[in-house]
Design an enzyme around this catalytic site. Sequence first.
Site, short mmCIF file in Angstrom:
data_model
loop_
_atom_site.label_atom_id
_atom_site.label_comp_id
_atom_site.label_asym_id
_atom_site.label_seq_id
_atom_site.Cartn_x
_atom_site.Cartn_y
_atom_site.Cartn_z
N ASP A 1 -6.63 1.21 -8.69
CA ASP A 1 -7.70 2.17 -8.95
C ASP A 1 -8.33 2.00 -10.32
OD1 ASP A 1 -7.51 3.45 -6.49
OD2 ASP A 1 -5.97 4.84 -7.19
N ARG B 1 -15.73 -1.17 -4.01
CA ARG B 1 -15.77 -1.09 -5.47
C ARG B 1 -16.06 -2.42 -6.14
NH1 ARG B 1 -10.89 3.36 -6.46
NH2 ARG B 1 -12.24 5.18 -6.17
N GLN C 1 -0.12 4.26 0.28
CA GLN C 1 -0.58 5.20 1.30
C GLN C 1 0.05 4.89 2.65
OE1 GLN C 1 -4.85 5.36 1.45
NE2 GLN C 1 -5.06 6.26 -0.58
N SER D 1 0.85 -1.19 0.00
CA SER D 1 0.00 0.00 0.00
C SER D 1 0.88 1.23 0.00
CB SER D 1 -0.92 0.02 1.23
OG SER D 1 -1.52 1.30 1.37
N ARG E 1 -14.94 6.92 -9.44
CA ARG E 1 -14.50 5.95 -10.44
C ARG E 1 -15.63 5.01 -10.85
NH1 ARG E 1 -9.34 7.31 -10.97
NH2 ARG E 1 -8.15 7.85 -9.09
N LYS F 1 -11.78 1.16 -0.60
CA LYS F 1 -11.52 2.43 -1.28
C LYS F 1 -12.65 3.40 -0.92
CE LYS F 1 -7.65 1.79 -3.55
NZ LYS F 1 -6.52 2.74 -3.43
#
Length: 435
Positions: free
Chosen positions: A319, A350, A169, A167, A392, A346
């Site tokens: 993503d 998703r 992040q 990750s 998205r 996310k």
Amino acid sequence: MPSQLTARRSSALTGKVRAPGDKSMSHRSMILGGMASGVTEVEGLLEGDDVLATARAVEAFGAKVERTGDGKWRIEGAGGFTTPVSVIDCGNAGTGVRLLMGAAAGYPLTATFDGDGSLRKRPMKRVTGPLADMGAAFDWQAAEDRLPVALTGGTLKAIAYVQTVASAQVKSAILLAGLNAEGVTSVVEPEKSRDHTERMLRAFGAEVGVEEMGEGWKVTLKGGQPLTGTFVAVPGDPSSAAFPLAAGLIVPGSEVTVEGVMLNTLRTGLFDTWIEMGANLTITNRREAGGEDVGDITARHSTLKGVVVPEARAASMIDEYPILAATAAFADGVTVMRGVGEMRVKESDRISLMVEGLRACGVQVEEEPEGFIVTGGPVRGGGLVHTAHDHRIAMSHLVLGLAADQPVSVDEPGMIATSFPGFVEMMNGLGGRIA
């Protein structure tokens, strides 16, 4: 923006466009510029809602932030963050809040972080856990692991952190905290995640070590390194470029070029996958900008075939799975996407939302705990897609609607502005029918 947007089957899309600035680099340029001493000039910044929230946060932490032109910003840092006078509202910016918490943790300050309803649902302990191990304190204001949370930083100790799932992040938050920690901080990743933080830290004057370890790597950073303001040129975001390029692949007769797209190999998994599916993608005018490889990508209408996406590729395109799923709906055969459980945490879940949306449009989809499988063929369309405020999800289904037999509508399209202001205008300028 209206409460719904609808995409209708379009004639051939043609033209050249430029993708918005890369969101990952835009966030980082703001944060590092605020941490640094002196002036940082940024051009090509993504002026979406997420990045603007980060800009306001950096200003609240004591930097002077000024917009000087279209995509051009000037950040005057004071060499560190100070206690803000009010709550740091990060809006919908998951990257923004997690990286800001990492940066702020290294300074002797207290700050409360919050966000909108969507961001309040997203888990934060994946970042606050290692930051707490370094010595930061967190006071959860409502529910544990969810915003809002008050952070008290300063007097950090370096840690050696091993990630089980790559990750960027988490890695970036730890590295930013490590800048002001005692000792050498290291992060080991089993697979390589995007390395924009490492690259940009070097541009701001820090020394960052990277050691290859099998399919992954170990990143090390010594504490106490000062940052100095610099110039940052932000290239086009491959995640955003994916939408007009996808439309070019699935709308018959189309030829679409997106100029100035970042081609960092840790961000191009979608393009590799499309080429494996038979996509007619060409890259020209390769060059360097902002320390990153960039180029112009042209997509022509293609006959696609289903593929099994390698699980190891997930970190380089996490993503982009929603738009991949939308293009896979038009492919011949089955496209298997596994090892993507990260999609569930996310801006929304998703996986579930793409499955629900594609089924509403007549596409055969099988949902799994860590992935999903799309069986392609003629796409009926005709669905109203629930987006759960996820940009998205909205854009992926609108692109699908440009090639479906019947119109496709999405609710709550206002969130598109978080990452892609001007999306509708760009797509319609190429010949799309979205309104």
